[in-house]
Design an enzyme around this catalytic site. Structure first.
Site, mmCIF file in Angstrom:
data_model
loop_
_atom_site.group_PDB
_atom_site.id
_atom_site.type_symbol
_atom_site.label_atom_id
_atom_site.label_comp_id
_atom_site.label_asym_id
_atom_site.label_seq_id
_atom_site.Cartn_x
_atom_site.Cartn_y
_atom_site.Cartn_z
ATOM 1 N N GLN A 256 -92.841 -8.241 10.904
ATOM 2 C CA GLN A 256 -92.449 -9.260 10.126
ATOM 3 C C GLN A 256 -91.702 -8.498 8.848
ATOM 4 O O GLN A 256 -90.578 -8.889 8.365
ATOM 5 C CB GLN A 256 -93.617 -10.284 9.617
ATOM 6 C CG GLN A 256 -92.975 -11.254 8.951
ATOM 7 C CD GLN A 256 -91.823 -11.972 9.906
ATOM 8 O OE1 GLN A 256 -92.317 -12.467 10.972
ATOM 9 N NE2 GLN A 256 -90.920 -12.262 9.390
ATOM 10 N N HIS A 259 -87.942 -7.244 8.436
ATOM 11 C CA HIS A 259 -86.834 -8.158 8.316
ATOM 12 C C HIS A 259 -85.895 -7.795 7.197
ATOM 13 O O HIS A 259 -84.877 -7.973 7.201
ATOM 14 C CB HIS A 259 -87.295 -9.637 8.654
ATOM 15 C CG HIS A 259 -87.389 -10.000 10.154
ATOM 16 N ND1 HIS A 259 -86.333 -10.232 10.718
ATOM 17 C CD2 HIS A 259 -88.494 -10.561 10.799
ATOM 18 C CE1 HIS A 259 -86.660 -10.690 12.251
ATOM 19 N NE2 HIS A 259 -87.971 -10.901 12.128
ATOM 20 N N GLU A 323 -94.398 -20.055 8.611
ATOM 21 C CA GLU A 323 -93.460 -19.885 9.786
ATOM 22 C C GLU A 323 -94.111 -19.430 10.847
ATOM 23 O O GLU A 323 -94.347 -20.322 11.887
ATOM 24 C CB GLU A 323 -92.426 -18.942 9.409
ATOM 25 C CG GLU A 323 -91.200 -19.234 10.353
ATOM 26 C CD GLU A 323 -90.060 -18.112 10.272
ATOM 27 O OE1 GLU A 323 -90.424 -17.170 9.462
ATOM 28 O OE2 GLU A 323 -89.095 -18.080 10.904
ATOM 29 N N HIS A 324 -94.898 -18.378 10.825
ATOM 30 C CA HIS A 324 -95.455 -17.769 12.137
ATOM 31 C C HIS A 324 -96.978 -17.672 11.762
ATOM 32 O O HIS A 324 -97.481 -17.081 10.675
ATOM 33 C CB HIS A 324 -95.020 -16.394 12.645
ATOM 34 C CG HIS A 324 -93.539 -16.446 12.901
ATOM 35 N ND1 HIS A 324 -92.671 -16.027 12.020
ATOM 36 C CD2 HIS A 324 -92.820 -16.743 14.001
ATOM 37 C CE1 HIS A 324 -91.606 -16.026 12.269
ATOM 38 N NE2 HIS A 324 -91.443 -16.469 13.615
ATOM 39 N N ASP A 357 -90.758 -14.431 19.562
ATOM 40 C CA ASP A 357 -89.246 -14.136 19.013
ATOM 41 C C ASP A 357 -88.144 -13.955 20.126
ATOM 42 O O ASP A 357 -86.962 -14.311 19.698
ATOM 43 C CB ASP A 357 -89.280 -12.826 18.028
ATOM 44 C CG ASP A 357 -89.947 -13.022 16.856
ATOM 45 O OD1 ASP A 357 -90.167 -14.038 16.282
ATOM 46 O OD2 ASP A 357 -90.468 -11.830 16.197
ATOM 47 N N HIS A 416 -80.122 -64.087 8.015
ATOM 48 C CA HIS A 416 -80.861 -63.476 9.021
ATOM 49 C C HIS A 416 -81.586 -64.545 9.666
ATOM 50 O O HIS A 416 -81.670 -64.666 10.956
ATOM 51 C CB HIS A 416 -81.964 -62.584 8.303
ATOM 52 C CG HIS A 416 -81.368 -61.116 8.014
ATOM 53 N ND1 HIS A 416 -80.366 -61.177 7.221
ATOM 54 C CD2 HIS A 416 -81.565 -59.824 8.397
ATOM 55 C CE1 HIS A 416 -79.781 -59.974 7.105
ATOM 56 N NE2 HIS A 416 -80.563 -59.185 7.985
#
Lengths: 430, 430
Positions: A256, A259, A323-324, A357, A416
């Protein structure tokens, strides 16, 4: 190696779960100006900003189909085979997300259901930079195929010589994308949102990007274009107990961290020794990595947190909404019920994030920055809208009409009410 | 009565399908200032803007539970019964939207699935004004119950005397909402997005509102709060052929037109006589309506369009992507496959929009302004996020690991590759 926090009080958790704030105001201003220019001048403005921001020439047209087809020749057979294996798994998992029609008779004579329809025109953004993110082409292109989107447009910035990486083009051809534009950044998002002479206006824009692209996608929403989700730097949170393999956990944290310097990496454990061992492994493995400098920077912003119990680890993770989430713990499946917020969860020592991934089948376009509290990752749902249908018979109208008359009158919406009354009157006359 | 356009060329369709543009820039600026003030001063700023915009006093706390419970006494038994009937149908239809876990083995040893989790904290906005829109409390509160949201907050502006309509409170108690705040407009949206001393910060905001509320919801997104969807004036598009009942069609058009002078009303038909008859009915029925002046204004902006064929009517409707689509045609169900974009579809002469607005079971919070091209109406999906899970065995890793190594290396992400390699090495040593 990474900073360790020991037994934080629960009152400190919210602070610990915060991501670094990004000042978006300037980015929005820049993005908004690009949108205005492209709205006014179309391709001419796209070209201007491609030169200005990226130093590349936009040639006012999509890539030729032959360019996309020929790219295959430059992709090794092994890589083609690997990409196809990933393609099959992603296809199989996403195909399971297609919804079946389920007609519900809510009251005798009143039948309601939903049907999915593809979003007709979608745009995919693939960032440029050093690494060709062809995997994202699969992750966005495959659900678009399953959904049945009619037009899929791909924008990605070329290198300085104007070339797009052939692996990206090969992946595009696999997912049957025929409209590829060599344009990136804010101008690509604005062009797909507004439409230009060469680039079609789309209904929804997908894909990752830097903070400029993210700001542009948020501005696109204000111009009426839907987006997959707001995005921030990528994140992993690993919960590890004494059954974890420290070598594996360290490798996952590093995968991770590589990145970017703003990647978020968290290790939670109820065991002090686990944190120590993972730290040792981090130091060892880091030395071998080509992206060592980036990775080191990300680790400097990262934390290991020692908690009193596994439950506290899970509770903190829910607060953080990663996220993960990797559960490198004993009987990981037993903990699933306690997971409240996360993008994608990896269970046990062999389920590493890299698998998700690329090739396990799940999508890797996931909510970051705490958005996992309210957003799902990309799925087939993201490429369809669900239309409700209702069919009411005369009997159905007799059953629910009177209640509707009462409610409409209470809301002071007499027209209505009247739409029901004229029908009931006619039925009662028969 | 309404302007009729006869046999427009297809080249004119896009223009005809356009909604009146709203200049949002000024609204965004106003909303952004309110957000900044509330971020800085919390309840004090909420109170300031309640005074300024609405002339009402915000009393820095939610309504007492007794106020919500006591409201029931002011709601007639007939209305209570009608609301409960609607409640049951809405519950029944939305309960059918809950997703089951479907585990997919994409490759032997690689199992992937999704599980829904409630969005923990949600905010519901109910507009004030002359009509108490209690039906929207049901439409948003019921899917929140099914999803299992832990905290549901309701903001609605009180009348000048500080009172909230008891029917709204009765509906809130039915859907088990305990936190009701007498505050409206931009300041209500900002308070729920940012959190104040008295009003909890929520993860997602739902509900209709005027253009200020709509702008505020879009600003809320920039502050990290999800929203149900962007909203515009309400719309209906009716496709009618010679089997329609002109009295019914006119009543349906009027029921949409009475919402507000900016309501969008469209009648499409392949039969000139149908348009003439509906027009006659419009004139007749309009006279009887209490909201005649509003309704008349909306009709002035409305259109009847005569097309060559029913297929052209459907094609135009898909281009327009109406919030509500009524098919008052022969064998309406046969046309379903051709519907590409719409919020909610009403089939046949007895399925009037009012039924879906209140009690058939479908949701009435639907995409307007062409957003039906990319957005679904509110459903249980809107109140959950779907988390992906994956469990990979040693065998699974051996099956897909090598492909992941190849792909990660091609993306120049060596730490991603290494996370697989360390595991494969250990397995191969065993």
């Amino acid at each position: 190696m990474i900073k360790t926090i020991r037994y934080p009080e629960e009152s400190e958790w919210t602070k610990l779960a915060e991501r670094p704030a990004v000042n978006q105001k300037d980015l929005f201003d820049i993005a908004e100006n690009v949108f205005k220019d492209i709205q006014k001048d179309g391709d001419k403005a796209v070209s201007k900003y491609s030169e200005k921001f990226d130093g590349i020439h936009y040639n006012f047209s999509p890539l030729g189909l032959n360019v996309i087809e020929d790219a295959k020749k430059e992709v090794s057979a092994t890589l083609q085979e690997s990409i196809k294996q990933a393609f099959r798994n992603i296809l199989k998992f996403h195909a399971s997300q297609a919804e079946f029609v389920n007609k519900i008779e809510t009251t005798p004579g009143v039948t309601c259901w939903r049907e999915s329809r593809p979003i007709e025109k979608v745009g995919i953004y693939i960032p440029g930079g050093s690494a060709p993110l062809f995997s994202t082409v699969l992750m966005l292109g495959i659900p678009a195929i399953i959904a049945g989107c009619k037009e899929v447009v791909l924008c990605t910035p070329p290198d300085k010589s104007g070339q797009i990486n052939p692996i990206i083009l090969y992946a595009a051809s696999l997912v049957r994308i025929t409209k590829v534009y060599a344009v990136g950044g804010i101008q690509a998002i604005a062009a797909m949102s507004l439409g230009t002479e060469s680039i079609p206006k789309v209904d929804k824009i997908f894909g990752p990007g830097n903070q400029y692209v993210t700001a542009a996608k948020q501005i696109a929403q204000l111009y009426g274009t839907a987006i997959d989700m707001p995005a921030g730097p990528s994140e992993v949170l690993v919960i590890a107990d004494d059954t974890c393999d420290a070598e594996f956990v360290a490798a996952d944290l590093l995968s991770q961290a590589e990145h970017g310097p703003d990647s978020q990496v968290l290790l939670l454990s109820p065991k002090s020794a686990v944190i120590d061992e993972v730290n040792k492994e981090l130091t060892k493995q880091l030395e071998e990595l080509p992206r060592k400098e980036i990775t080191k920077k990300a680790l400097q912003n990262s934390k290991a947190i020692l908690f009193n119990s596994l439950d506290d680890c899970i509770n903190f993770s829910n607060r953080y909404a990663p996220e993960h989430l990797i559960l490198a713990i004993r009987n990981a499946e037993d903990m699933i019920g306690k997971i409240e917020s996360a993008g994608s969860v990896f269970l046990g020592n062999y389920s590493c994030e890299s698998l998700g991934d690329y090739a396990s089948g799940t999508n890797h376009t996931l909510p970051t920055n705490g958005f996992a509290r309210s957003y799902s990752g990309v799925s087939v749902d993201s490429f369809v809208k669900k239309i409700t249908f209702q069919s009411v018979t005369a009997k159905g109208l007799l059953n629910i009409g009177p209640a509707v008359e009462v409610m409409a009158e209470a809301e002071q919406l007499m027209a209505h009410k009247n739409a029901v009354t004229v029908r009931l009157n006619k039925l009662n006359k028969q």
